[in-house]
Design a protein around this motif. Structure first.
Motif, short mmCIF file in Angstrom:
data_model
loop_
_atom_site.label_atom_id
_atom_site.label_comp_id
_atom_site.label_asym_id
_atom_site.label_seq_id
_atom_site.Cartn_x
_atom_site.Cartn_y
_atom_site.Cartn_z
N ALA A 386 0.83 -1.21 0.00
CA ALA A 386 0.00 0.00 0.00
C ALA A 386 0.86 1.26 0.00
CB ALA A 386 -0.93 -0.01 1.22
N LEU A 387 1.97 1.21 0.74
CA LEU A 387 2.86 2.37 0.79
C LEU A 387 3.53 2.61 -0.56
CD1 LEU A 387 3.98 4.53 2.70
CD2 LEU A 387 5.86 2.96 3.24
N LEU A 388 3.90 1.54 -1.25
CA LEU A 388 4.57 1.67 -2.54
C LEU A 388 3.66 2.26 -3.62
CD1 LEU A 388 6.61 -1.67 -2.66
CD2 LEU A 388 7.49 0.65 -2.28
N ILE A 389 2.36 1.98 -3.52
CA ILE A 389 1.44 2.50 -4.54
C ILE A 389 0.76 3.79 -4.11
CG2 ILE A 389 1.02 0.21 -5.52
CD1 ILE A 389 -1.61 0.12 -4.02
N ALA A 390 1.12 4.30 -2.92
CA ALA A 390 0.49 5.53 -2.45
C ALA A 390 0.78 6.70 -3.39
CB ALA A 390 0.96 5.85 -1.02
N GLY A 391 2.03 6.80 -3.85
CA GLY A 391 2.39 7.88 -4.77
C GLY A 391 1.64 7.82 -6.08
N PRO A 392 1.63 6.66 -6.78
CA PRO A 392 0.84 6.56 -8.01
C PRO A 392 -0.65 6.85 -7.80
CG PRO A 392 2.43 4.77 -7.90
CD PRO A 392 2.50 5.49 -6.59
#
Length: 400
Positions: A386-392
């Motif tokens: 979830a943290l890795l896709i927060a930016g996208p």
């Protein structure tokens, strides 16, 4: 050919800053969940009333679960193709019919077939409701609206658990009859008081699963959702079995689990506005990490107080996630795809929940430490995802 239209607001905002149709939907959800008394007692009914063996009851419950799994995607597609109100109304009427048929059925194969039909209809209101909220509520208010809808489900469920036990004592016909009647009431409330919210005119050839399969970011959200479903569903599958081995009685387990509902009812309405101001991807990651920590700490539990503390921890994470996940899904979907995206998201969570007892019971013989450490690791990986896709997610939401 159907085209997107710029409809005026369906209703002026109500006194609590959300549209009146939303509050009607909210009230209907409370009524529906308060009368949803068959599902929690279905396995007991199969064994004690139908006289099925435990393996037979397990097969029927599995068939019911498969139908429920498919229900999300089917109802989501129908909500995009024919409208939210029509899908929700027809789904509830179909649920009522299946309830009556199941209450009257006898014999293993007949009961199994009707249980599949019940599973196929019983969750149809979820993607339709989620899409309707996305249509009715502005993006800034969606976290609060979805959190309130989650609160309505839990409020109604608390009533259902009390009423269901009493009605079950009066016989299966009373239990199935009340559940069927309440489903009809929910359908009537929506049909008469909630206008169609889909921002298109006429039947729409929805993109369906093909559109979702091409959306890599949505697929990543689905992977996070499935892992979270596997994590959270341990509370109602493996946890009761594991706690017995850790020296905690059923009475204390029941009291600790009741804390989950109490905390949600007490605090869920207070979090929506605060969480709406935060980045949804990071909120999802934080909430998942909190849930993972709560279950991982269960390995250290040896008394009722320790169990209550871990329940309070993962409930706090659940409260954080409740309004955030559907907000992310609504932000990723085009207006004409809200139902399909909501249905795929619901199916992802349900898939994780189906895997939960398989993985949990396979780990249980290895001991509580192994069980909860692995489950905590699954939650940690879900939070990291979830943290890795927060930016996208943030960039796509801003671009939209």
């Amino acid at each position: 050919m159907a085209v997107l239209t710029s409809r005026p607001p369906l209703a002026p905002p109500g006194p609590l800053s959300l549209p009146r149709p939303f509050w009607t939907l909210w009230l209907g959800t409370v009524i529906n969940r308060a009368g949803a008394i068959v599902q929690p007692f279905l396995s007991v009914y199969l064994v004690q009333i139908q006289g099925f063996t435990l393996p037979q009851a397990g097969v029927v419950m599995t068939v019911f679960g498969v139908g429920s799994l498919l229900s999300h995607v089917l109802a989501g597609w129908l909500a995009d193709r024919y409208g939210r109100r029509l899908t929700l109304t027809c789904g509830m009427l179909a649920t009522s019919t299946a309830m009556v048929l199941l209450g009257a059925a006898s014999g293993f194969f007949a009961v199994a077939a009707i249980a599949f039909l019940l599973g196929l209809t019983i969750e149809s209101y979820r993607p339709a409701s989620q899409a309707m909220v996305a249509d009715l509520v502005s993006p800034a208010q969606r976290p609060r609206a979805y959190a309130l809808l989650f609160w309505a489900m839990n409020l109604g469920y608390a009533v259902a658990m009390v009423a269901g036990g009493r009605l079950a004592d009066h016989g299966a016909h009373a239990m199935f009859g009340v559940n069927a009647a309440v489903a009809v009431v929910f359908a009537a409330v929506v049909w008469r008081a909630v206008p169609e919210s889909r921002p298109v005119e006429g039947p729409l050839p929805a993109a369906g699963l093909r559109g979702v399969s091409r959306d890599r970011l949505m697929l990543a959200v689905c992977a996070v959702t499935a892992a979270y479903g596997l994590l959270y569903a341990q509370a109602f599958t493996t946890l009761p079995l594991a706690i017995a081995e850790q020296g905690i009685t059923r009475t204390h387990f029941g009291l600790a689990m009741a804390l989950n509902g109490v905390l949600i009812i007490a605090f869920q309405p207070l979090t929506g506005i605060w969480l709406a101001r935060r980045d949804p991807g990071r909120v999802l990651a934080a909430g998942t990490a909190i849930v993972a920590a709560g279950f991982a700490l269960t390995a250290l539990v040896h008394d009722a107080r320790g169990l209550a503390l871990t329940v309070a921890i993962w409930t706090a994470g659940e409260i954080v996630i409740a309004g955030t996940l559907p907000t992310i899904v609504a932000a990723l979907a085009l207006p004409e795809q809200q139902g399909t995206y909501a249905g795929v998201s619901g199916m992802s969570w349900a898939a994780g929940a189906v895997l939960a007892p398989m993985i949990g019971t396979a780990l249980l013989p290895l001991g509580p430490e192994a069980l909860w450490n692995v489950i905590g690791l699954v939650g940690a990986l879900s939070a990291l995802g979830a943290l890795l896709i927060a930016g996208p997610i943030r960039r796509r939401t801003v671009a939209g």
